[in-house]
Write an enzyme that holds these catalytic residues in place. Structure first.
Site, PDB file in Angstrom:
ATOM      1  N   GLY A  17       0.796  -1.224   0.000  1.00 59.61           N
ATOM      2  CA  GLY A  17       0.000   0.000   0.000  1.00 59.61           C
ATOM      3  C   GLY A  17       0.825   1.269   0.000  1.00 59.61           C
ATOM      4  CG  ASN A  74       1.753   3.051  -5.634  1.00 64.20           C
ATOM      5  OD1 ASN A  74       2.243   3.997  -6.234  1.00 64.20           O
ATOM      6  ND2 ASN A  74       2.271   1.841  -5.673  1.00 64.20           N
ATOM      7  CG  LEU A 129     -10.744  -6.022 -10.984  1.00 58.47           C
ATOM      8  CD1 LEU A 129     -10.692  -4.519 -10.762  1.00 58.47           C
ATOM      9  CD2 LEU A 129     -11.570  -6.700  -9.887  1.00 58.47           C
ATOM     10  CG  HIS A 170       1.603  -2.038 -15.446  1.00 55.88           C
ATOM     11  ND1 HIS A 170       1.562  -3.182 -14.670  1.00 55.88           N
ATOM     12  CD2 HIS A 170       2.416  -2.319 -16.483  1.00 55.88           C
ATOM     13  CE1 HIS A 170       2.320  -4.105 -15.225  1.00 55.88           C
ATOM     14  NE2 HIS A 170       2.845  -3.614 -16.319  1.00 55.88           N
ATOM     15  CG  ASP A 209      -1.052  -4.200 -16.540  1.00 54.77           C
ATOM     16  OD1 ASP A 209      -0.336  -5.190 -16.301  1.00 54.77           O
ATOM     17  OD2 ASP A 209      -1.816  -3.668 -15.710  1.00 54.77           O
TER      18      ASP A 209
HETATM   19  C1  GRF Z   1       3.697  -1.496  -7.245  1.00 52.48           C
HETATM   20  O1  GRF Z   1       4.747  -1.584  -8.201  1.00 52.48           O
HETATM   21  C2  GRF Z   1       2.376  -1.640  -7.970  1.00 52.48           C
HETATM   22  O2  GRF Z   1       2.332  -0.971  -9.198  1.00 52.48           O
HETATM   23  C3  GRF Z   1       2.346  -3.119  -8.144  1.00 52.48           C
HETATM   24  O3  GRF Z   1       2.675  -3.595  -6.841  1.00 52.48           O
HETATM   25  C4  GRF Z   1       3.723  -2.731  -6.334  1.00 52.48           C
HETATM   26  C5  GRF Z   1       3.496  -2.442  -4.869  1.00 52.48           C
HETATM   27  O4  GRF Z   1       2.513  -1.466  -4.751  1.00 52.48           O
HETATM   28  N1  GRF Z   1       1.094  -3.612  -8.628  1.00 52.48           N
HETATM   29  P1  GRF Z   1       2.060  -0.951  -3.273  1.00 52.48           P
HETATM   30  O5  GRF Z   1       3.310  -0.658  -2.474  1.00 52.48           O
HETATM   31  O6  GRF Z   1       1.250  -2.077  -2.664  1.00 52.48           O
HETATM   32  O7  GRF Z   1       1.259   0.283  -3.553  1.00 52.48           O
END
Ligand code: GRF
Length: 200
Positions: free
Chosen positions: A16, A18, A97, A113, A154
């Site tokens: 998480g 992001n 999904l 992505h 993607d």
């Molecule tokens: C990121 O590179 C995201 O794009 C991919 O998983 C990685 C971890 O994302 N799908 P996060 O730290 O869980 O946001």
């Protein structure tokens, strides 16, 4: 009466980081939106803890092995819809999904992505880019944010993309760190443009 800020429901599967970038930007005001809920398909996702710390509803919707994929997607869509999202943000969400979900939020599902359009779709994108660079096939990778209108992987309509040079001294770990930093910035910038209506 000030109009309510656009509502985001963020789907996660792991750390998480992001999501954290989104939460921090909402708090700082650089992203004029609110996270209405965070939903993970993994009960152990650390991102759920990040949501709780931010006072945001954090829910688990696990896909049980025996559960039909379509049934799961409908139930997930019902749960997401209950939070009245303006945008559904897939931020480190690791499940494909189906249209049973996507059709419920037309032109409203946004995916991040860690690769450039048309390169390395699917999982382990950063690792695959690093290997391609080691083989002398590429000099750059990058990050993109796109809409998810259908079950394509993607490859939806592009909202933003930014290249990232792979440096001679890069290891997979240093590259991953720089890609994630780019993700955090590009995702927040793109969501801010959506929230301000600067993108259809
Ligand atoms: C990121 O590179 C995201 O794009 C991919 O998983 C990685 C971890 O994302 N799908 P996060 O730290 O869980 O946001």
């Amino acid at each position: 009466m000030t109009p309510e800020k656009p509502r985001l429901v963020v789907l996660i599967s792991g750390s998480g980081s992001n999501l954290q970038a989104i939460l921090d930007a909402c708090t700082a005001g650089s992203l004029p939106a609110q996270v209405a809920a965070v939903i993970s398909n993994k009960a152990e996702a650390y991102g759920l803890e990040r949501a709780r710390t931010a006072g945001v509803p954090a829910l688990v919707k696990a896909k049980l092995k025996e559960m039909d994929r379509q049934v799961y997607d409908v139930e997930l869509a019902d749960l997401v819809e209950s939070f009245h999202p303006d945008w559904v943000v897939l931020a480190g969400w690791m499940r494909l999904l189906s249209s049973r979900f996507l059709s419920r939020f037309p032109n409203r599902v946004v995916n991040l992505h860690p690769a450039l359009p048309g390169t390395f779709p699917g999982t382990h994108a950063i690792e695959r880019a690093f290997t391609a660079w080691q083989n002398g096939e590429i000099t750059h990778t990058g990050v993109m944010v796109h809409l998810v209108p259908d079950e394509g992987v993607d490859n939806g309509p592009l909202l933003a993309a930014e290249p990232l040079e792979i440096l001679p001294q890069d290891t997979l770990e240093t590259l991953e760190a720089r890609v994630h930093a780019l993700e955090h910035r590009l995702l927040v910038e793109t969501l801010a443009r959506l929230a301000c209506g600067k993108i259809p």
